[in-house]
Design a protein around this motif. Sequence first.
Motif, mmCIF file in Angstrom:
data_model
loop_
_atom_site.group_PDB
_atom_site.id
_atom_site.type_symbol
_atom_site.label_atom_id
_atom_site.label_comp_id
_atom_site.label_asym_id
_atom_site.label_seq_id
_atom_site.Cartn_x
_atom_site.Cartn_y
_atom_site.Cartn_z
ATOM 1 N N LYS A 177 0.812 -1.225 0.000
ATOM 2 C CA LYS A 177 0.000 0.000 0.000
ATOM 3 C C LYS A 177 0.841 1.269 0.000
ATOM 4 C CE LYS A 177 -3.627 -2.587 0.154
ATOM 5 N NZ LYS A 177 -4.445 -2.785 -1.087
ATOM 6 N N ASP A 178 2.126 1.129 -0.347
ATOM 7 C CA ASP A 178 2.980 2.309 -0.466
ATOM 8 C C ASP A 178 2.740 2.980 -1.814
ATOM 9 O OD1 ASP A 178 4.194 1.752 1.985
ATOM 10 O OD2 ASP A 178 5.653 0.402 1.040
ATOM 11 N N LEU A 179 2.770 4.306 -1.843
ATOM 12 C CA LEU A 179 2.598 5.041 -3.087
ATOM 13 C C LEU A 179 3.871 4.918 -3.922
ATOM 14 C CD1 LEU A 179 0.582 6.905 -4.592
ATOM 15 C CD2 LEU A 179 1.786 8.848 -3.577
ATOM 16 N N VAL A 180 3.732 4.437 -5.152
ATOM 17 C CA VAL A 180 4.895 4.241 -6.024
ATOM 18 C C VAL A 180 4.622 4.883 -7.380
ATOM 19 C CG1 VAL A 180 5.705 2.123 -4.921
ATOM 20 C CG2 VAL A 180 3.993 1.992 -6.746
ATOM 21 N N THR A 181 5.713 5.191 -8.067
ATOM 22 C CA THR A 181 5.627 5.786 -9.408
ATOM 23 C C THR A 181 6.057 4.755 -10.446
ATOM 24 O OG1 THR A 181 6.103 8.003 -8.554
ATOM 25 C CG2 THR A 181 6.476 7.627 -10.902
ATOM 26 N N TYR A 182 5.280 4.664 -11.527
ATOM 27 C CA TYR A 182 5.622 3.802 -12.652
ATOM 28 C C TYR A 182 5.702 4.672 -13.908
ATOM 29 C CZ TYR A 182 3.880 0.058 -9.574
ATOM 30 O OH TYR A 182 3.660 -0.794 -8.524
ATOM 31 N N TYR A 183 6.469 4.178 -14.878
ATOM 32 C CA TYR A 183 6.515 4.826 -16.187
ATOM 33 C C TYR A 183 6.060 3.831 -17.253
ATOM 34 C CZ TYR A 183 9.415 8.384 -13.918
ATOM 35 O OH TYR A 183 9.886 9.370 -13.085
ATOM 36 N N ILE A 184 5.279 4.334 -18.180
ATOM 37 C CA ILE A 184 4.872 3.546 -19.339
ATOM 38 C C ILE A 184 5.468 4.201 -20.583
ATOM 39 C CG2 ILE A 184 2.929 2.768 -20.765
ATOM 40 C CD1 ILE A 184 1.195 2.879 -18.234
#
Length: 545
Positions: A111-118
């Motif tokens: 439930k940690d806020l994470v950043t992804y890139y597409i």
Amino acid sequence: MAFDGIVLSRVTHQLSELLTTGRISKIYNISRYELLMTVRAHNTNHKLLISIHPMYARIQITHLNYPTPEVPNALTMLLRKHMDGAFIEKIEQIGLDRIVKMTIKGRNEFKDLVTYYIYIEIMGKHSNFVLTYEDGKIIECLKRVSPSESTRILQPGIYYELPPLIPKKNPFTSYYTPSDNLVKVYEGFSKDLSNEMLYRIEAHQMFDTVMSEIAQSNHLYISTFKDKEYYHVIPLTYLGTDYQEYELFDGLDAYYDSKDTKDRIKQQTNDLARFIRKEYDKNVNKLNKLEKTLFDSQNSDDYRIKGDLLYASLPLIKKGMTSITVDNYYDGTKMTIALDERFDGKTNANRYYNKYQKAKNSLKVLKEQIALTKEEINYFDTLNTLIENANYYDAIEIKEELENLGYLRKKGKEKIRKKKGEPHYQTFRTKDDIIIYVGKNNLQNDYVTFKKARKTDYWFHVKDMPGSHVIVHSDALDEYTIRLAAKIAAYYSKGKNSSSVPVNYCQVKSLKKPTGNKPGLVLLGHYKTIYMDPDDTFFNEIKKG
């Protein structure tokens, strides 16, 4: 390539306006090359289509309905794990190259806020969809690239790097000189746009003026030249033909829908089509063997004659002989008979009698098997024809039919029915407001003929070949409607590419469903026949109901 960097710049601009802050959900891998997801943004649900097809690669919002797999594959589950519920923070284009970068924020399993890139790379056969962590480590690709395929490896666990980019000028901010090769000098320019720009410059339009028109365009203009379609975000006037204007994403739907539908269906139904062809070929080979055996059995009197002649010549036959030539008292000639050197004359004669009796007893069984095999050939020949004209739902229903008949093992229930439990038959409406139903597989054929149609409706079907059942929902027909319905029946049949195809037609009350037979078969009572040349011009005279 139509979907060049300039078109992508306008697409990215609109995607950014419509989808930024949107929440991603309902992710589907709808084909080998395509992803479809729902983005809820500004109180509106948008369907985002991402394609890495070698010919039709693009990213767009679509208003078309795409069939989605009932059971998600491993790739879909992985993407849902990371992307489902994530919010789109940013959508940007890398320069004016055909690469889009999406920044999304979601929560991991803790439930940690994470950043992804597409990264969506639209580069012909090298197109790809890549999902990475914030540090650039690849989570998954829609198309994995191994070291044996390229020096640029795209695999889970590898750190993502942009493909080599050639430095070029930005046409929106750079000064134009007449000596410039537009494609080589400016970012995002395709051959089509270069031709259009040069044509307009020769017509005394300014380079900056055209680029300003592009920068403000939210439309797509589709032109047809020599039976080929071209499009861009400004009219391609150099082609010298009329064009159709669409809202940007509506135009992309209009252009690509007819082009990649067949390819998508082929991907989704290829295994089924291969199975049908294999079963058809297997039964054709089986029929050839059965007919050869039948021919030998029908000439089995030769075994009886040889047995008779050997009995008449027993004193002349000794063990160790491999053949004997005797007088054939049936026709007055000489006959040489092969012998098994292990046995005496009586045993050799009995062996020929046994062959005769076996062949005689097998005649009835062989004829039954031949009849059943011919039925199988006709059945799979029909499915071969139907699968050629099938869309995704038609093909799934053909698969369901094969499962029900025991040809395929059921792997789970697929929800393909409409709310009313009807198959996905095709409905058309003529200019006279007459409804026409077309079955695209055997389940649909049975349904439209024996459940949907009234007794006074009219039924059309090609004569003596596989095809669709066509039902005209009318008590009386004029010549125009008869010819139209017959043309539809001929088009959706094995005779599609033939000429002067015979089409039978009658009222539904003249039909009977034979008991115990496979789906799609009917028995005709009184009927008439009309001959038609199949073509697709009837689509101009009808509309989907």
